[in-house]
Scaffold this motif. Sequence first.
Motif, mmCIF file in Angstrom:
data_model
loop_
_atom_site.group_PDB
_atom_site.id
_atom_site.type_symbol
_atom_site.label_atom_id
_atom_site.label_comp_id
_atom_site.label_asym_id
_atom_site.label_seq_id
_atom_site.Cartn_x
_atom_site.Cartn_y
_atom_site.Cartn_z
ATOM 1 N N VAL A 10 81.704 137.028 -51.623
ATOM 2 C CA VAL A 10 81.454 136.985 -52.804
ATOM 3 C C VAL A 10 80.717 138.381 -53.258
ATOM 4 N N THR A 11 80.124 139.135 -52.276
ATOM 5 C CA THR A 11 79.568 140.516 -52.402
ATOM 6 C C THR A 11 79.943 141.390 -53.208
ATOM 7 N N GLU A 12 81.411 141.831 -53.187
ATOM 8 C CA GLU A 12 81.698 142.772 -54.206
ATOM 9 C C GLU A 12 81.812 142.147 -55.553
ATOM 10 N N TYR A 13 82.298 141.023 -55.820
ATOM 11 C CA TYR A 13 82.316 140.143 -56.898
ATOM 12 C C TYR A 13 81.175 140.277 -57.832
ATOM 13 N N TRP A 14 79.843 140.063 -57.064
ATOM 14 C CA TRP A 14 78.906 139.763 -57.894
ATOM 15 C C TRP A 14 78.319 141.244 -58.117
ATOM 16 N N GLN A 15 78.660 142.247 -57.309
ATOM 17 C CA GLN A 15 78.090 143.587 -57.472
ATOM 18 C C GLN A 15 78.643 144.123 -58.767
ATOM 19 N N HIS A 16 79.850 143.725 -59.033
ATOM 20 C CA HIS A 16 80.700 144.035 -60.240
ATOM 21 C C HIS A 16 80.092 143.550 -61.403
ATOM 22 N N VAL A 17 79.843 142.193 -61.233
ATOM 23 C CA VAL A 17 79.323 141.379 -62.567
ATOM 24 C C VAL A 17 77.801 142.150 -62.892
ATOM 25 N N TRP A 18 77.084 142.290 -61.878
ATOM 26 C CA TRP A 18 75.689 142.803 -62.178
ATOM 27 C C TRP A 18 75.798 144.118 -62.915
ATOM 28 N N GLU A 19 76.723 145.169 -62.461
ATOM 29 C CA GLU A 19 76.957 146.398 -62.771
ATOM 30 C C GLU A 19 77.488 146.227 -64.186
ATOM 31 N N GLU A 21 77.398 143.983 -66.469
ATOM 32 C CA GLU A 21 76.422 143.370 -67.462
ATOM 33 C C GLU A 21 75.060 144.471 -67.404
ATOM 34 N N GLY A 22 74.931 145.235 -66.729
ATOM 35 C CA GLY A 22 73.864 146.126 -66.986
ATOM 36 C C GLY A 22 72.518 145.413 -66.567
ATOM 37 N N VAL A 23 72.525 144.557 -65.900
ATOM 38 C CA VAL A 23 71.498 143.480 -65.266
ATOM 39 C C VAL A 23 69.984 144.443 -65.045
ATOM 40 N N TYR A 24 70.348 145.463 -64.495
ATOM 41 C CA TYR A 24 69.022 145.913 -63.632
ATOM 42 C C TYR A 24 68.784 147.308 -64.513
ATOM 43 N N GLU A 25 69.417 147.700 -65.671
ATOM 44 C CA GLU A 25 69.131 148.781 -66.398
ATOM 45 C C GLU A 25 68.104 148.675 -67.229
ATOM 46 N N THR A 26 66.934 149.474 -67.294
ATOM 47 C CA THR A 26 65.980 149.614 -68.321
ATOM 48 C C THR A 26 66.117 150.879 -69.000
ATOM 49 N N PRO A 27 66.594 150.540 -70.478
ATOM 50 C CA PRO A 27 66.920 151.619 -71.205
ATOM 51 C C PRO A 27 65.906 152.970 -71.159
ATOM 52 N N SER A 28 66.500 154.174 -71.135
ATOM 53 C CA SER A 28 65.467 155.282 -71.253
ATOM 54 C C SER A 28 64.932 155.303 -72.565
ATOM 55 N N GLY A 29 63.709 155.727 -72.543
ATOM 56 C CA GLY A 29 63.049 156.092 -73.979
ATOM 57 C C GLY A 29 62.355 155.080 -74.626
ATOM 58 N N ALA A 30 63.111 153.664 -74.124
ATOM 59 C CA ALA A 30 62.674 152.311 -74.675
ATOM 60 C C ALA A 30 60.997 152.248 -74.715
ATOM 61 N N GLU A 31 60.408 151.894 -75.616
ATOM 62 C CA GLU A 31 58.795 151.660 -75.641
ATOM 63 C C GLU A 31 58.637 150.315 -74.677
ATOM 64 N N ALA A 32 57.687 150.782 -73.693
ATOM 65 C CA ALA A 32 57.366 149.796 -72.836
ATOM 66 C C ALA A 32 56.606 148.740 -73.459
ATOM 67 N N PRO A 33 56.934 147.685 -73.317
ATOM 68 C CA PRO A 33 55.809 146.542 -73.764
ATOM 69 C C PRO A 33 54.942 146.378 -72.813
ATOM 70 N N GLU A 34 53.902 145.425 -73.428
ATOM 71 C CA GLU A 34 52.670 145.097 -72.582
ATOM 72 C C GLU A 34 53.042 144.453 -71.297
ATOM 73 N N ASP A 35 54.121 143.699 -71.302
ATOM 74 C CA ASP A 35 54.706 142.799 -70.007
ATOM 75 C C ASP A 35 55.760 143.677 -69.206
ATOM 76 N N ARG A 36 55.463 145.176 -69.184
ATOM 77 C CA ARG A 36 56.454 145.848 -68.265
ATOM 78 C C ARG A 36 55.882 145.947 -66.895
ATOM 79 N N THR A 37 56.866 145.957 -66.062
ATOM 80 C CA THR A 37 56.485 146.239 -64.633
ATOM 81 C C THR A 37 57.288 147.259 -63.890
ATOM 82 N N TYR A 38 56.544 148.162 -63.249
ATOM 83 C CA TYR A 38 57.186 149.464 -62.529
ATOM 84 C C TYR A 38 56.961 148.927 -60.951
ATOM 85 N N VAL A 39 58.223 148.578 -60.425
ATOM 86 C CA VAL A 39 58.020 148.490 -59.044
ATOM 87 C C VAL A 39 58.984 149.520 -58.313
ATOM 88 N N LEU A 40 58.370 149.915 -57.126
ATOM 89 C CA LEU A 40 59.033 151.052 -56.497
ATOM 90 C C LEU A 40 58.789 151.165 -55.065
#
Length: 894
Positions: A10-19, A21-40
């Motif tokens: 299942v690994t390769e399949y779900w990697q493909h689906v997540w990519e 669907e852009g599940v983990y992308e945060t659009p650059s330049g988008a105004e950060a709302p109050e409920d933003r979380t920066y995890v690093l």
Amino acid sequence: MSRRYDHARVTEYWQHVWEREGVYETPSGAEAPEDRTYVLGMFPYTSGSLHMGHIRNYAITDAHARYRRMAGDRVLHPMGWDAFGLPAENAAYERDTDPESWTRSCIERMRDDLKEMGFGYDWSREITTCDPEYYQWNQWLFTRFLDNDLVEYDSATVNWCPDCETVLADAQVETDEYEAAHGHTAGGVCWRCGTAVTQRDLDQWFFTITDYADELYDGLDDLEGWPEGVRDSQRNWIGRQEGAGVTFDVDEYGEVSAFTTRLDTVYGATYLALAPGHDLVSELAETDDDVAAYLDEVAGTDDAGLSGVATDLTATHPFTGERIPVYVAAYVLDDVGTGAVMGVPAHNERDHDFAEAHDLPVSQVVEPVDGSGTNLPDDPYTEDGMLTSSGEYDGLASTAARERLLDHDGVEEATTYRLRDWLISRQRYWGTPIPIVHCPDCGAVPVPDEDLPVELPAYVQTTGNPLDAAEEWKATTCPDCGGEATRETDTMDTFVDSSWYFLRFLSPHFDDAPFDQQTADQWLPVDVYVGGEEHAVLHLLYIRFFTRALADLGLLDEREPVERLINQGTVLHSGEKMSKSAGNAVAPHEYGAETTRLFVLSAAHPAQDFEWTVKDVSTAYEFQQDIYGMVSDFVDQRTRRHRSQEARPVRTESEPHDAYLEREIDRTIAAVTEEYDRFRFHRVVGELQRFARLLRRYERYEPPYLFAYSRGLRVLTKLLAPIAPYLAEELWHLLEADGLVAEADWPESLRDVSDYRIERGLVRTTLADVRDITEVVDISDPERIELVVAEDWKYEAYRTAQSADPDAAIVGEIMADESMQAHGDAAADYAADLADRSKGLEPIVDGERELDVLAQAAWLFEDEFGAEVTVRRASEDDDLAKKARPNKPAIHIS
């Protein structure tokens, strides 16, 4: 349908689906709302492959990022590469290749490893510090720092690693290892290779971090989300000391200031000691052969111990007027205090040792206040006390004396720091070229912005610094006068790269500056930063300095870069840190992503070390197989019913015992949410294991209520998703739930379960009490279990005792209530019992709630003991009523 979970399938399949669907992308330049979380997570050095320390670090950040995303936050979770550094240069040399080729190949392998592990990064923001598009901004920032007096170029005695052939900043010299090997801390070893460090005089570039010493020190008090150990390390490294400067008049030279934190001992000064690097010592060496010979003897030596040499000079004691000898002493450090020490052998250990070695007098001027004796002159007395032999200050306590003595001529308040300016020059190839041109007429001239980046030339293997041998690259023209000039051949310390990378992640493709200020101001500070405690000084102090400097340059509003810091513990194998060099490393892919992630997060609290064991890894593997088997079995039975095939029965109408599962689902949501918020992933896994066992037990007890059971499986899947994303995504798909579980909403409780801990404790302890009774009385096959809940008046008495003042007469307060008096001696006895244990009264639920909880849980007792179970309230004439107490029902077994 297979009951075994095949991760590789299942690994390769779900990697493909997540990519896709852009599940983990945060659009650059988008105004950060109050409920933003920066995890690093601290980005990795490109060493070739991921190790288990990486996995633990990034499993923590990934679990939190996924949890916050499901909870509705806009999450930023990026990844990049700390790609410059001497190890890559050494690795390239060993493999007869160039550092860039080696580094790029390492990045490819490590990126693939991270994706295979299922870490949900926004890869559109990937940065690599060896890209000219990144390091041009190192150079741009250098010139801004230079323009604002945050850069110095100076000749200095520096730490030199002969093996790495480069300069080390003070923070990169480790003294603990040196002390372990040599029994003392004079000197140190290279933080990277462990070679003993020597001293050299070189022209070097510095960032003036000392300009921020006070702010960096004071700001630590506000970092409540940082581990105290890290804050203490930074306090110690900055080393701020409040004290006084005492001026001694030295013949034929003038005034010399000595710093002391024990001004109360000044009358005990019997000599003045100067560091070998003190300006006066340099002058003396020109005419004093003994001093010159001593300097030659200790030059480049890190272990001069208590050695020293007497000079022909004397100094006038500012309080007594006496002449005291002046020594050059190795134990006095050039860069600590003023480089001069007033030697007080009676009250300082190092001074005492030096005085013994050089036969100098010991003069006691502080004695214990209680009149007890000391071991002087054999051992110094270093505590505060009462002054003696100190002229007009005799009889004063040390604290008061330090205040009074400040009024004397030649004394003033002073503050010193251990912190020294950050030496960023490195004599090596694989780093950011320092953007300076050396012109014989104009001096050191910065490279103009339009000529940035100054890119590295092609790599040529050579001993020493390859840039120094790149003659064609070195030759250039002066930006000011146009004359012939030479490029600076030093490159920047790689900690410069990592001191602002968290800002570049916010706008990685911004062309006009290192980062977009508006975006940075919206997203900072980093909400959660995860990395090793070994970076407490080397990295974490530097990012705090950089953020402040950038704020003062008008590039940021925020002055602290990180709100919450988590130091992950070490992964051990056979009691030692897991590493390739120790030969005990386990590659993450050996056990698969889900098993590895489950194990490293379930083994211990993130900050604790833990031992890698095959048995515990197997437990993690079997847990995922159990969950997958349970869901696949549910799906298989559902399919059979849809096809009108033989299947186990289910119910569509609820029965009383279903309420226990429904409420336990809500309790589990509350408990797991709380543990995710507290980063206690090991407890999250424990909760999920317990909940999975309950679901399995419920399903087997009797035909399950379909709504409750299917909801339980969906909730289990959601709660598991941050820790085991591949497995959860596969389960979510099997359950035919909407969308992707990675994008699903975090489950919410349908009921008020604010007392879930109390309710769970009630059931757990009652079950334990029944087990104890059956064992003690030896009832192997009970027929009937009766649970009797206490009368209402006992709950009222309990709460009165709970809320009473600790010093109050609890029995009196309880019995003052007329309703209690109606219960006579029983109430008085119970009140006395409550008074005896008033400090240990735990929170309880009321009688009605206790009755409901036990009634809902009755099936657990029936299932375990095979007995009929009755739950009821006690009545006043009930024999069991005397035994029943709040949240401690009376138990009768027949």
